[in-house]
Design a protein around this motif. Structure first.
Motif, mmCIF file in Angstrom:
data_model
loop_
_atom_site.group_PDB
_atom_site.id
_atom_site.type_symbol
_atom_site.label_atom_id
_atom_site.label_comp_id
_atom_site.label_asym_id
_atom_site.label_seq_id
_atom_site.Cartn_x
_atom_site.Cartn_y
_atom_site.Cartn_z
ATOM 1 N N MET A 1 0.844 -1.187 0.000
ATOM 2 C CA MET A 1 0.000 0.000 0.000
ATOM 3 C C MET A 1 0.888 1.249 0.000
ATOM 4 O O MET A 1 1.903 1.296 0.698
ATOM 5 C CB MET A 1 -0.922 -0.002 1.239
ATOM 6 N N GLU A 5 -2.126 6.599 0.106
ATOM 7 C CA GLU A 5 -3.405 5.882 0.244
ATOM 8 C C GLU A 5 -3.684 5.569 1.712
ATOM 9 O O GLU A 5 -4.809 5.728 2.199
ATOM 10 C CB GLU A 5 -3.347 4.593 -0.567
ATOM 11 N N ALA A 92 -7.381 1.376 7.849
ATOM 12 C CA ALA A 92 -7.022 1.380 6.420
ATOM 13 C C ALA A 92 -6.104 0.214 6.095
ATOM 14 O O ALA A 92 -6.266 -0.457 5.054
ATOM 15 C CB ALA A 92 -6.358 2.705 6.064
ATOM 16 N N TRP A 93 -5.120 -0.043 6.944
ATOM 17 C CA TRP A 93 -4.161 -1.117 6.670
ATOM 18 C C TRP A 93 -4.844 -2.479 6.603
ATOM 19 O O TRP A 93 -4.502 -3.320 5.761
ATOM 20 C CB TRP A 93 -3.066 -1.129 7.744
ATOM 21 N N ARG A 95 -7.923 -2.986 5.750
ATOM 22 C CA ARG A 95 -9.000 -2.910 4.751
ATOM 23 C C ARG A 95 -10.375 -2.758 5.407
ATOM 24 O O ARG A 95 -11.346 -3.386 5.011
ATOM 25 C CB ARG A 95 -8.966 -4.126 3.812
ATOM 26 N N HIS A 96 -10.444 -1.932 6.417
ATOM 27 C CA HIS A 96 -11.704 -1.533 7.051
ATOM 28 C C HIS A 96 -12.621 -2.720 7.379
ATOM 29 O O HIS A 96 -13.752 -2.804 6.904
ATOM 30 C CB HIS A 96 -12.436 -0.533 6.154
ATOM 31 N N ARG A 163 -10.234 -8.052 11.369
ATOM 32 C CA ARG A 163 -9.937 -8.617 10.049
ATOM 33 C C ARG A 163 -9.867 -10.136 10.115
ATOM 34 O O ARG A 163 -10.384 -10.836 9.234
ATOM 35 C CB ARG A 163 -8.623 -8.018 9.529
#
Length: 481
Positions: A1, A5, A92-93, A95-96, A163
């Motif tokens: 990433m 971003e 964010a890292w 992916r929500h 996650r």
């Protein structure tokens, strides 16, 4: 990433880094930092992450997110709130993951753990979906059960856990939300389907300072949920309802004007029974977790499940199949003519409720063994001393987790609240020896409450966490006697 971003959601004061930098990870502990990480310098209770920027860079951090300009030459991003930044970057890292889940948050001084377990059981039985559980006892999803380091994990660890739950197939998560987590932005950015308030009594004043600040911290949950569920019996309910940023429904075991209420409560040695009253319906409820406060925990779970659209008949059926939670009114098998209960009660209100509940179940003497934690709110110590010696027939005052305080000093604080005759209590500083004394002096039909440790399988002495499981202590002693 790319860094640009990853940092898109931040409120940035200065950007002194290349937005095209390839990021390999996010970290907030320099000891865990790896090559290519973005290191977030957060201020802690005992130290400041800014002091560890050199160590993080030496470990391979390629960029630092901080509130103060680093003293060494390193790409950095300056923000006004690094804790909030950590929550945003972590989401964010990973992916929500919260956006892929329906999350229920439960806050309150007491009752969080049992309430979350009841909600989890209801959702699983009534929807068939996999439910993740995050809380004081453990973090659970599917066949995975992991010991929890704290009630609500740090934001990075929480997002990582969410996650993993999503990837394992969870559609729902039920989590305990501590006041620390709300104030310290550990749950920042998470939108809850339902936020639940159980009660508020004295605790954590070492952190919050006043009960008013403690209440304000709890109220933050209702600024980040779609619906609120509030215990109308708690004296702070009105404040929470007035300050909530979402629609609120209420439950009560005393007030039939609540949206969901209890009537005809019956307590037994192995269960509670009551009628749940809501608009147009009156149904019989049975929960096989003895004690008066099971009623409020069950009402909280019922009201939450109704807000999730689950059929009330199914909710009642699921509750009947629920069993107790480790360390919450947990009966320890002894094979003797007395009963031993382990409970996590470590606040004045919780201890009072446990002893009042146990009094209703006791045929012989009610014996209470308890201590108070070190490096925590000292004002509750004499209060708990007064409560135990007033409500129990005999009290054994001992150590809990003394941490860096002298156990004897903690006990002295407890004794300041004791007005009972000396024949009604004893002091045994060593908890193992105190448990042995309680068992050796137990009489037929006595009920012995070991309060404070609950699910914990350790004692914290100094800064060392030592193995100490009260169930093992009981079994080992009885096997020798």
């Amino acid at each position: 990433m790319k860094l640009g971003e990853l940092t898109a959601g931040l409120s940035i004061l200065q950007y002194r880094a290349d937005p095209d930098l390839d990021v390999k990870g996010v970290s907030y502990d320099s000891r865990q930092t790896q090559t290519g990480d973005v290191f977030v310098a957060i201020r802690g209770f005992e130290t400041d992450g800014h002091r560890y920027i050199p160590q993080a860079v030496k470990a391979g951090a390629s960029c630092v997110v901080c509130e103060e300009k680093p003293e060494i030459d390193v790409p950095y991003i300056l923000v006004d709130n690094a804790r909030r930044a950590l929550a945003i970057l972590s989401a964010a890292w990973f992916r929500h993951p919260a956006k892929e889940l329906k999350i229920i948050g439960v806050t309150g001084t007491n009752g969080k753990t049992t309430t979350t377990h009841l909600i989890k059981s209801i959702i699983e039985e009534c929807t068939g979906g996999m439910v993740g559980l995050i809380g004081t006892n453990a973090n659970v999803f599917g066949d995975v059960e992991e010991e929890a380091a704290r009630t609500s994990p740090e934001s990075y660890d929480l997002q990582k856990l969410l996650r993993r739950m999503v990837d394992a197939g969870c559609k729902w998560v039920v989590m305990e939300v501590s006041s620390h987590a709300l104030v310290l932005d550990r749950v920042y950015g998470i939108q809850y389907e339902v936020g639940v308030f159980t009660n508020l009594t004295q605790d954590h004043l070492d952190f919050h300072g006043t009960m008013e600040e403690y209440l304000r911290a709890k109220s933050l949950l209702f600024s980040q949920c779609d619906k609120g569920v509030i215990n109308l019996d708690d004296p702070h309910a009105q404040y929470l309802m007035e300050n909530a940023k979402c629609p609120v429904v209420t439950f009560s075991e005393n007030d039939v004007n609540a949206d969901i209420a209890a009537k005809r409560i019956k307590l037994s040695a192995d269960r509670v029974e009551f009628c749940v009253l809501t608009i147009g319906l009156l149904l019989d409820v049975e929960v096989r977790i003895p004690s008066r406060f099971t009623v409020q925990n069950a009402l909280a779970a019922i009201t939450t499940a109704v807000q999730l659209g689950i059929d009330l008949q199914c909710i009642v059926g699921a509750l009947k199949n629920c069993r107790g939670v480790k360390g919450r009114m947990e009966v320890v098998p002894t094979g003797r003519e007395y009963t031993v209960i382990i409970d996590y009660a470590h606040t004045p209100d919780a201890l009072e409720k446990v002893l009042i509940s146990c009094r209703e179940l006791t045929k012989g003497r009610l014996v209470c063994l308890f201590g108070c934690g070190g490096d925590r709110d000292p004002t509750k110590r004499p209060i708990m001393g007064e409560i135990a010696t007033r409500l129990a027939d005999f009290s054994i005052i001992t150590s809990d987790n003394p941490r860096t305080e002298e156990p004897g000093r903690i006990i002295e604080d407890i004794l300041k609240g004791v007005t009972a005759p000396k024949s009604c209590y004893t002091v045994i500083e060593n908890r193992r020896e105190a448990i042995a004394y309680a068992l050796d002096t137990a009489q037929k039909d006595d009920l012995i409450v070991l309060a404070g440790k609950g699910h914990e399988t350790y004692q914290i002495i100094g800064r060392e966490k030592r193995h100490f499981d009260e169930r093992e202590v009981i079994f080992e002693h009885l096997s020798r006697s």
